[in-house]
Design an enzyme around this catalytic site. Structure first.
Site, PDB file in Angstrom:
ATOM      1  N   ASP A   9       0.875  -1.159   0.000  1.00 52.82           N
ATOM      2  CA  ASP A   9       0.000   0.000   0.000  1.00 52.82           C
ATOM      3  C   ASP A   9       0.926   1.227   0.000  1.00 52.82           C
ATOM      4  O   ASP A   9       2.090   1.122   0.385  1.00 52.82           O
ATOM      5  CB  ASP A   9      -0.877  -0.037   1.261  1.00 52.82           C
ATOM      6  N   ASP A  11      -0.014   5.106   0.860  1.00 54.86           N
ATOM      7  CA  ASP A  11      -0.201   6.089   1.943  1.00 54.86           C
ATOM      8  C   ASP A  11      -0.193   5.386   3.303  1.00 54.86           C
ATOM      9  O   ASP A  11      -1.049   4.544   3.579  1.00 54.86           O
ATOM     10  CB  ASP A  11      -1.546   6.810   1.769  1.00 54.86           C
ATOM     11  N   ARG A  49     -11.246   8.197  -2.818  1.00 55.36           N
ATOM     12  CA  ARG A  49     -11.603   9.599  -2.550  1.00 55.36           C
ATOM     13  C   ARG A  49     -13.122   9.761  -2.487  1.00 55.36           C
ATOM     14  O   ARG A  49     -13.662  10.381  -1.569  1.00 55.36           O
ATOM     15  CB  ARG A  49     -11.009  10.482  -3.652  1.00 55.36           C
ATOM     16  N   SER A 116      -5.124   5.392  -4.183  1.00 56.22           N
ATOM     17  CA  SER A 116      -4.909   6.792  -4.561  1.00 56.22           C
ATOM     18  C   SER A 116      -4.758   6.977  -6.063  1.00 56.22           C
ATOM     19  O   SER A 116      -4.067   6.215  -6.730  1.00 56.22           O
ATOM     20  CB  SER A 116      -3.648   7.322  -3.871  1.00 56.22           C
ATOM     21  N   LYS A 117      -5.396   8.044  -6.555  1.00 53.86           N
ATOM     22  CA  LYS A 117      -5.214   8.409  -7.960  1.00 53.86           C
ATOM     23  C   LYS A 117      -3.947   9.237  -8.133  1.00 53.86           C
ATOM     24  O   LYS A 117      -3.570   9.592  -9.240  1.00 53.86           O
ATOM     25  CB  LYS A 117      -6.447   9.179  -8.448  1.00 53.86           C
ATOM     26  N   ASN A 118      -3.311   9.584  -7.021  1.00 53.58           N
ATOM     27  CA  ASN A 118      -2.071  10.368  -7.065  1.00 53.58           C
ATOM     28  C   ASN A 118      -0.834   9.493  -6.882  1.00 53.58           C
ATOM     29  O   ASN A 118       0.265  10.013  -6.694  1.00 53.58           O
ATOM     30  CB  ASN A 118      -2.095  11.423  -5.945  1.00 53.58           C
ATOM     31  N   ASP A 170      -1.667  -0.554   6.117  1.00 48.87           N
ATOM     32  CA  ASP A 170      -1.873   0.145   7.395  1.00 48.87           C
ATOM     33  C   ASP A 170      -3.355   0.371   7.679  1.00 48.87           C
ATOM     34  O   ASP A 170      -3.692   0.931   8.713  1.00 48.87           O
ATOM     35  CB  ASP A 170      -1.169   1.512   7.382  1.00 48.87           C
TER      36      ASP A 170
HETATM   37  C1  BG6 Z   1      -5.598   5.859   0.027  1.00 46.70           C
HETATM   38  C2  BG6 Z   1      -5.561   6.625   1.323  1.00 46.70           C
HETATM   39  O1  BG6 Z   1      -4.335   5.323  -0.222  1.00 46.70           O
HETATM   40  O2  BG6 Z   1      -5.960   6.698  -1.064  1.00 46.70           O
HETATM   41  C3  BG6 Z   1      -6.848   7.395   1.547  1.00 46.70           C
HETATM   42  O3  BG6 Z   1      -5.371   5.729   2.380  1.00 46.70           O
HETATM   43  C4  BG6 Z   1      -7.137   8.256   0.337  1.00 46.70           C
HETATM   44  O4  BG6 Z   1      -6.717   8.190   2.704  1.00 46.70           O
HETATM   45  C5  BG6 Z   1      -7.207   7.375  -0.913  1.00 46.70           C
HETATM   46  O5  BG6 Z   1      -8.370   8.963   0.501  1.00 46.70           O
HETATM   47  C6  BG6 Z   1      -7.498   8.151  -2.192  1.00 46.70           C
HETATM   48  O6  BG6 Z   1      -6.415   8.983  -2.478  1.00 46.70           O
HETATM   49  P1  BG6 Z   1      -6.392  10.132  -3.569  1.00 46.70           P
HETATM   50  O7  BG6 Z   1      -4.953  10.573  -3.553  1.00 46.70           O
HETATM   51  O8  BG6 Z   1      -6.806   9.531  -4.870  1.00 46.70           O
HETATM   52  O9  BG6 Z   1      -7.350  11.186  -3.117  1.00 46.70           O
HETATM   53 MG    MG Z   2      -2.661   3.156   3.586  1.00 48.40          MG
END
Ligand code: BG6
Ligand code: MG
Length: 213
Positions: A9, A11, A49, A116-118, A170
């Site tokens: 994972d 984040d 998100r 996450s998309k980031n 986590d």
């Molecule tokens: C997950 C995080 O990895 O990604 C979340 O644990 C987060 O907290 C989710 O909301 C979506 O991330 P992002 O960067 O696409 O907004």
């Molecule tokens: Mg995480």
């Protein structure tokens, strides 16, 4: 079974950004008048998100229009991205770099499985993208965590069975995803997952690759 692949994972496992997500969602919740502390945030960890905003609205029993929903998603992400502008290798969580180097040297496949998309942007800031054989992120799945799709896609890209891979997580949603997918789930860095994870480490400096691969 001998482990051939590691799926991380992002984040809260690789990098400290879970805290930035919390601060950004807290700001959104405050705007909506929804009480929001670390306790409530626990339910958001690992989920997408869109699902996170839905969860905050549900917590506060708040109803908003589709356009307000989209505007809040955008402002949360803008604020979040602003907060991680200076992200660099010093923000890697303890033990991450050593484990990546060691696993790579042993020919073990490495992947990221993140909601996450980031994710790719962050891996770029951290300068560690080249370590990974596959990155499955929030742009590449139709069913986000706790559904196992993100990790199943990773194992498929490796060409390994889920049981041949460890998932490091986590978040409760991520541990559930790993278990449902048939992976060896390892909790890291969040005491909240200690009870449900098959194995748990305070951080990755405690993880010994030789015990698994
Ligand atoms: C997950 C995080 O990895 O990604 C979340 O644990 C987060 O907290 C989710 O909301 C979506 O991330 P992002 O960067 O696409 O907004
Ligand atoms: Mg995480």
């Amino acid at each position: 079974m001998k482990i051939k692949g590691l799926l991380f994972d992002l984040d809260g496992v690789i990098v400290t950004t879970e805290h930035n997500h919390f601060v950004a969602w807290k700001r959104t919740a405050d705007e909506l008048g929804v009480p929001f502390t670390e306790r409530e945030n626990e339910q958001l960890k690992g989920i997408s998100r869109i699902d996170s905003l839905k969860m905050i609205l549900k917590m506060g029993n708040v109803f908003i229009s589709e356009s307000e929903f989209d505007a809040l998603l955008k402002s949360k992400n803008d604020f979040y991205l602003e907060s991680i502008q200076e992200l660099n290798q010093s923000d890697l969580l303890p033990g991450v770099m050593d484990l990546l180097l060691k696993a790579k040297a042993q020919g073990i496949k490495l992947g990221v499985g993140s909601s996450s998309k980031n994710a790719n942007f962050i891996l770029g800031l951290l300068g560690i993208a080249d370590f990974f054989d596959v990155v499955v992120d929030g742009n590449g799945v139709s069913d986000p965590k706790p559904h196992p799709e993100v990790f199943l896609n990773g194992a498929k890209a490796f060409g390994f069975l889920p049981a041949e891979c460890i998932v490091f997580e986590d978040a409760t949603s991520g541990i559930q995803a790993a278990k449902t997918g048939g992976f060896l789930d390892i909790g890291v860095g969040n005491p909240e997952v200690k009870e449900i994870a098959t194995n748990y480490y305070n951080d990755l400096t405690e993880f010994r690759l030789e015990d698994y691969a």
